[in-house]
Scaffold this motif. Sequence first.
Motif, PDB file in Angstrom:
ATOM      1  N   ALA A 376      52.274  40.879  47.211  1.00 11.60           N
ATOM      2  CA  ALA A 376      52.323  39.386  46.815  1.00 11.60           C
ATOM      3  C   ALA A 376      51.058  38.832  46.938  1.00 11.60           C
ATOM      4  CB  ALA A 376      52.858  38.725  48.361  1.00 11.60           C
ATOM      5  N   THR A 377      49.715  39.301  47.690  1.00  9.28           N
ATOM      6  CA  THR A 377      48.476  38.846  47.681  1.00  9.28           C
ATOM      7  C   THR A 377      47.936  39.042  46.551  1.00  9.28           C
ATOM      8  OG1 THR A 377      48.437  39.457  49.915  1.00  9.28           O
ATOM      9  CG2 THR A 377      46.290  39.268  48.858  1.00  9.28           C
ATOM     10  N   ASN A 378      48.258  40.465  45.779  1.00 11.42           N
ATOM     11  CA  ASN A 378      47.548  40.496  44.542  1.00 11.42           C
ATOM     12  C   ASN A 378      48.143  39.589  43.394  1.00 11.42           C
ATOM     13  OD1 ASN A 378      45.786  42.579  45.255  1.00 11.42           O
ATOM     14  ND2 ASN A 378      47.281  44.402  45.079  1.00 11.42           N
ATOM     15  N   LEU A 379      49.480  39.433  43.617  1.00 13.30           N
ATOM     16  CA  LEU A 379      50.138  38.489  42.536  1.00 13.30           C
ATOM     17  C   LEU A 379      49.475  37.196  42.544  1.00 13.30           C
ATOM     18  CD1 LEU A 379      53.695  39.349  42.592  1.00 13.30           C
ATOM     19  CD2 LEU A 379      52.413  39.539  40.443  1.00 13.30           C
ATOM     20  N   GLU A 380      49.181  36.516  43.817  1.00 18.44           N
ATOM     21  CA  GLU A 380      48.554  35.349  44.278  1.00 18.44           C
ATOM     22  C   GLU A 380      47.481  35.155  43.898  1.00 18.44           C
ATOM     23  OE1 GLU A 380      47.897  33.003  48.203  1.00 18.44           O
ATOM     24  OE2 GLU A 380      49.743  34.124  48.185  1.00 18.44           O
ATOM     25  N   ASN A 381      46.385  36.389  43.977  1.00 22.12           N
ATOM     26  CA  ASN A 381      45.073  36.380  43.328  1.00 22.12           C
ATOM     27  C   ASN A 381      45.176  36.343  41.809  1.00 22.12           C
ATOM     28  OD1 ASN A 381      42.310  36.520  44.183  1.00 22.12           O
ATOM     29  ND2 ASN A 381      42.339  38.688  43.796  1.00 22.12           N
ATOM     30  N   GLU A 382      46.060  37.225  41.536  1.00 26.14           N
ATOM     31  CA  GLU A 382      46.241  36.928  39.982  1.00 26.14           C
ATOM     32  C   GLU A 382      46.305  35.648  39.308  1.00 26.14           C
ATOM     33  OE1 GLU A 382      48.979  39.784  38.115  1.00 26.14           O
ATOM     34  OE2 GLU A 382      47.847  41.621  39.220  1.00 26.14           O
ATOM     35  N   LYS A 383      47.161  34.720  39.963  1.00 23.80           N
ATOM     36  CA  LYS A 383      47.541  33.545  39.465  1.00 23.80           C
ATOM     37  C   LYS A 383      46.356  32.723  39.461  1.00 23.80           C
ATOM     38  CE  LYS A 383      52.192  33.278  41.032  1.00 23.80           C
ATOM     39  NZ  LYS A 383      52.854  32.950  42.174  1.00 23.80           N
ATOM     40  N   THR A 384      45.584  32.976  40.826  1.00 25.59           N
ATOM     41  CA  THR A 384      44.358  31.933  40.962  1.00 25.59           C
ATOM     42  C   THR A 384      43.454  32.238  39.862  1.00 25.59           C
ATOM     43  OG1 THR A 384      44.851  32.580  43.290  1.00 25.59           O
ATOM     44  CG2 THR A 384      42.900  31.200  42.581  1.00 25.59           C
ATOM     45  N   GLY A 385      43.336  33.313  39.340  1.00 22.01           N
ATOM     46  CA  GLY A 385      42.392  33.822  38.233  1.00 22.01           C
ATOM     47  C   GLY A 385      41.071  33.603  38.780  1.00 22.01           C
ATOM     48  N   LYS A 386      40.389  33.063  37.631  1.00 25.09           N
ATOM     49  CA  LYS A 386      38.791  33.311  37.865  1.00 25.09           C
ATOM     50  C   LYS A 386      38.253  32.110  38.726  1.00 25.09           C
ATOM     51  CE  LYS A 386      37.560  35.412  33.467  1.00 25.09           C
ATOM     52  NZ  LYS A 386      37.231  34.992  32.044  1.00 25.09           N
ATOM     53  N   ALA A 387      39.260  31.338  38.800  1.00 29.65           N
ATOM     54  CA  ALA A 387      38.645  30.329  39.916  1.00 29.65           C
ATOM     55  C   ALA A 387      38.792  30.526  41.299  1.00 29.65           C
ATOM     56  CB  ALA A 387      39.789  28.957  39.710  1.00 29.65           C
ATOM     57  N   ILE A 389      38.025  33.059  44.864  1.00 33.49           N
ATOM     58  CA  ILE A 389      36.829  33.415  45.128  1.00 33.49           C
ATOM     59  C   ILE A 389      36.946  35.026  45.036  1.00 33.49           C
ATOM     60  CG2 ILE A 389      36.042  31.714  46.650  1.00 33.49           C
ATOM     61  CD1 ILE A 389      37.136  33.342  49.063  1.00 33.49           C
ATOM     62  N   HIS A 390      38.008  35.507  45.417  1.00 33.96           N
ATOM     63  CA  HIS A 390      38.373  37.114  45.001  1.00 33.96           C
ATOM     64  C   HIS A 390      38.542  37.582  43.717  1.00 33.96           C
ATOM     65  CE1 HIS A 390      37.471  37.100  49.024  1.00 33.96           C
ATOM     66  NE2 HIS A 390      38.561  36.240  49.403  1.00 33.96           N
ATOM     67  N   ALA A 391      38.433  36.841  42.508  1.00 34.47           N
ATOM     68  CA  ALA A 391      38.920  36.936  41.143  1.00 34.47           C
ATOM     69  C   ALA A 391      38.433  38.463  40.814  1.00 34.47           C
ATOM     70  CB  ALA A 391      38.251  36.091  40.240  1.00 34.47           C
ATOM     71  N   GLY A 392      39.543  39.135  40.395  1.00 36.30           N
ATOM     72  CA  GLY A 392      39.533  40.517  39.712  1.00 36.30           C
ATOM     73  C   GLY A 392      39.653  41.520  40.781  1.00 36.30           C
ATOM     74  N   VAL A 393      39.749  41.263  42.237  1.00 34.21           N
ATOM     75  CA  VAL A 393      39.732  42.131  43.092  1.00 34.21           C
ATOM     76  C   VAL A 393      41.404  42.531  43.344  1.00 34.21           C
ATOM     77  CG1 VAL A 393      39.209  42.638  45.635  1.00 34.21           C
ATOM     78  CG2 VAL A 393      37.710  41.486  44.048  1.00 34.21           C
ATOM     79  N   LYS A 394      41.620  43.777  43.410  1.00 32.15           N
ATOM     80  CA  LYS A 394      42.944  44.228  43.845  1.00 32.15           C
ATOM     81  C   LYS A 394      42.808  44.695  44.951  1.00 32.15           C
ATOM     82  CE  LYS A 394      45.788  47.891  42.639  1.00 32.15           C
ATOM     83  NZ  LYS A 394      45.968  49.162  41.797  1.00 32.15           N
ATOM     84  N   VAL A 395      43.707  44.189  45.945  1.00 33.54           N
ATOM     85  CA  VAL A 395      43.705  44.490  47.356  1.00 33.54           C
ATOM     86  C   VAL A 395      44.559  46.094  47.622  1.00 33.54           C
ATOM     87  CG1 VAL A 395      44.893  44.049  49.585  1.00 33.54           C
ATOM     88  CG2 VAL A 395      43.827  42.196  48.339  1.00 33.54           C
ATOM     89  N   THR A 396      44.058  46.912  48.015  1.00 27.44           N
ATOM     90  CA  THR A 396      44.338  48.369  48.193  1.00 27.44           C
ATOM     91  C   THR A 396      45.104  48.650  49.548  1.00 27.44           C
ATOM     92  OG1 THR A 396      42.691  49.352  48.633  1.00 27.44           O
ATOM     93  CG2 THR A 396      42.716  49.062  46.324  1.00 27.44           C
ATOM     94  N   MET A 397      46.146  49.597  49.581  1.00 24.34           N
ATOM     95  CA  MET A 397      46.586  49.914  50.724  1.00 24.34           C
ATOM     96  C   MET A 397      45.597  50.716  51.640  1.00 24.34           C
ATOM     97  SD  MET A 397      48.933  50.285  52.826  1.00 24.34           S
ATOM     98  CE  MET A 397      50.334  49.423  51.766  1.00 24.34           C
ATOM     99  N   LEU A 398      44.633  51.360  51.154  1.00 25.09           N
ATOM    100  CA  LEU A 398      43.332  51.906  51.491  1.00 25.09           C
ATOM    101  C   LEU A 398      42.650  51.016  52.513  1.00 25.09           C
ATOM    102  CD1 LEU A 398      42.344  54.836  52.128  1.00 25.09           C
ATOM    103  CD2 LEU A 398      41.174  54.908  50.284  1.00 25.09           C
ATOM    104  N   ALA A 399      42.416  49.567  51.684  1.00 26.71           N
ATOM    105  CA  ALA A 399      41.728  48.833  52.633  1.00 26.71           C
ATOM    106  C   ALA A 399      42.607  48.316  53.877  1.00 26.71           C
ATOM    107  CB  ALA A 399      41.377  47.662  51.657  1.00 26.71           C
ATOM    108  N   PHE A 400      43.515  48.282  53.844  1.00 30.62           N
ATOM    109  CA  PHE A 400      44.341  48.019  54.958  1.00 30.62           C
ATOM    110  C   PHE A 400      44.316  49.005  56.030  1.00 30.62           C
ATOM    111  CE2 PHE A 400      46.684  45.052  51.994  1.00 30.62           C
ATOM    112  CZ  PHE A 400      46.479  43.789  52.855  1.00 30.62           C
ATOM    113  N   LEU A 401      44.409  50.259  55.530  1.00 24.55           N
ATOM    114  CA  LEU A 401      44.085  51.482  56.203  1.00 24.55           C
ATOM    115  C   LEU A 401      43.037  51.384  56.869  1.00 24.55           C
ATOM    116  CD1 LEU A 401      46.095  53.975  54.161  1.00 24.55           C
ATOM    117  CD2 LEU A 401      46.490  53.833  56.707  1.00 24.55           C
ATOM    118  N   ILE A 402      41.982  51.101  56.347  1.00 19.00           N
ATOM    119  CA  ILE A 402      40.517  51.257  57.032  1.00 19.00           C
ATOM    120  C   ILE A 402      40.504  49.955  57.970  1.00 19.00           C
ATOM    121  CG2 ILE A 402      38.140  50.373  56.641  1.00 19.00           C
ATOM    122  CD1 ILE A 402      38.345  51.708  53.862  1.00 19.00           C
TER     123      ILE A 402
END
Length: 566
Positions: A376-387, A389-402
């Motif tokens: 959902a976060t990634n979908l939302e981020n995609e919708k926000t697009g370039k506008a 602040i996290h444009a283009g960043v894909k949240v990964t499971m590994l980041a949560f694991l860290i």
Amino acid sequence: MAIMEVTVPDIGDFDEVTVIELMVKPGDSVKAEQSLITVESDKASMEIPSSHAGVVKELKVGLGDKVKKGSLILMLEVADEVAASAPVAASAVAPAPAVPAVAAAAPAPAVVSSGPVEVRVPDIGDFKDVTVIEVMVKAGDAVKVEQSLITVESDKASMEIPSSAAGVIKELKVKLGDKVNMGDLLAILEGSVALAATATAAPATVRPESVRPELVEGVEGVEGHAAAPAAALAAPAHIPAATPAPGLPHASPSVRKFARELGVPLNEVKGTGLKGRITDTDVEAFTRSVMSGAVQTLAIAAQQAAGPAAGGGGSELGLIPWPKVDFAKFGPVERKEMSRIKKISGANLLRNAIMIPAVTNHDDADITDLEAFRVATNLENEKTGKAGIHAGVKVTMLAFLIKACVAALKKYPEFNSSLDGDALIYKQYFHIGFAADTPNGLMVPVIKDADKKGIFQISQEMGELAQKARDGKLSPAEMSGASFTISSLGGIGGRYFTPIINAPEVAILGVCRSTIEPVWDGKAFQPRLMLPLSLTWDHRVIDGAAAARFNVYLGQILGDFRRVLL
Ligand code: CAO
């Protein structure tokens, strides 16, 4: 049935050789080409096969006997028609001599050349594609005439190939495992090269047993010397005394093959045969003594004598050396050097695997809700697009694991420590390494201060670091300082594995691919997304109960990330 004599066939240049092994006994049925005895000279050992099938009636040689061409080996009972068709009554010379039919020494003038000289494989008789099993010299070595350069081996014979010229080895053209044939280039010598001297010397000055190169070729155009066939030595003073093969144990080809199959280091086996020769019984006895631990004592003593710097091969651990297998015997092979990264990481992994008493706990974490949140976060981020602040960043499971690991490391600080003698260094920072698979091998970039960063930032940094790792552009600083490491194979697959701790860290988390599984909720099975976790920990620092607690806590956080706030 008829009785026929089996005699020693033409064994080339060898005058008299010693019987060092009897491979059959009266009453044995033998096939044509089956080896009957092994004979040996200073430079070669070879098996003498039977040219006919039959039953051994009587052995006519004993261990230690000297034999030569025509010597009677045994009496063989054969079918009448076989005896009748034997070319010469009672003579059963093998159709293909089992020995190197070394060309007769050809007279050649002694020559001195200062240019490069090629040393080639001499006439080794009927043998094709013999394997190089030992390389006794290296580039830069000064070699004398007749000094053995390599040992080659076929199924039936092993022999040393000596240099027929003296000089300094400029280039070695063969390596272990290579297949060579007559005429193949072995080495290029340079310096003041004394070509093997003439064969005009009386046979008495020639070591009759030596297999000698018959071809020594001057490089065309250099000094104008062409091939100078050479064999015997005019000046015996220059001949090294019958050089025992340095390091090569005294054993017949079949015994060596047997030892190779068992992974037995022949140089550590004590031979009980004639002149200390190693027999297959010795190899078996050695294997038994290794199994019982008796040989370890010897190896450890050798290690102590050699000191800690004596690397490789396993002897420093009291282990028998790594088996040397000629894989080419079993099928086509290709040798490729490992990448520099693989060599470095391999050495580290080996040390860590050996030195750390590591245990791995496996567990599963329910990441159904977390994965839904991530998507959902990634979908939302995609919708926000370039506008955004996290444009283009894909949240990964590994980041949560860290992030989840940081929380667990805070709760169980010994997992974020390192051993320092009898003390533990507790790190108050949380730098998390993650294993990245690259074309050149495994690399471990580090997310510094992961406790102070959000999921987006970690995801972004991870992506950048992983890309740099694949491009081979990581700086040493970007790979150092980790206090804990995660190795995720989740994007690839698998169930559980046992990661190796990245010393001086004391634990590592392995993660595999999540799958939907039926999980009992007390009333019914529910489809849940389960993430397999494998935590490897250093038992000197961490107890099993603490490791189980760490995993359980990690699972709880991954199951409900709000717990991080508690
Ligand atoms: N379960 C299921 N799917 C997973 C997953 C998991 N645990 N982890 C990641 N995935 C999926 C992701 O959803 C993604 O799928 P989509 O392409 O459909 O979106 C895909 O796998 C790739 O994931 P990712 O982009 O998030 O990458 P990552 O964070 O999983 O991995 C990195 C990054 C650098 C760790 C990885 O590329 C890598 O090199 N892994 C190998 C590490 C390794 O070699 N470990 C062994 C060391 S011991 O020899």
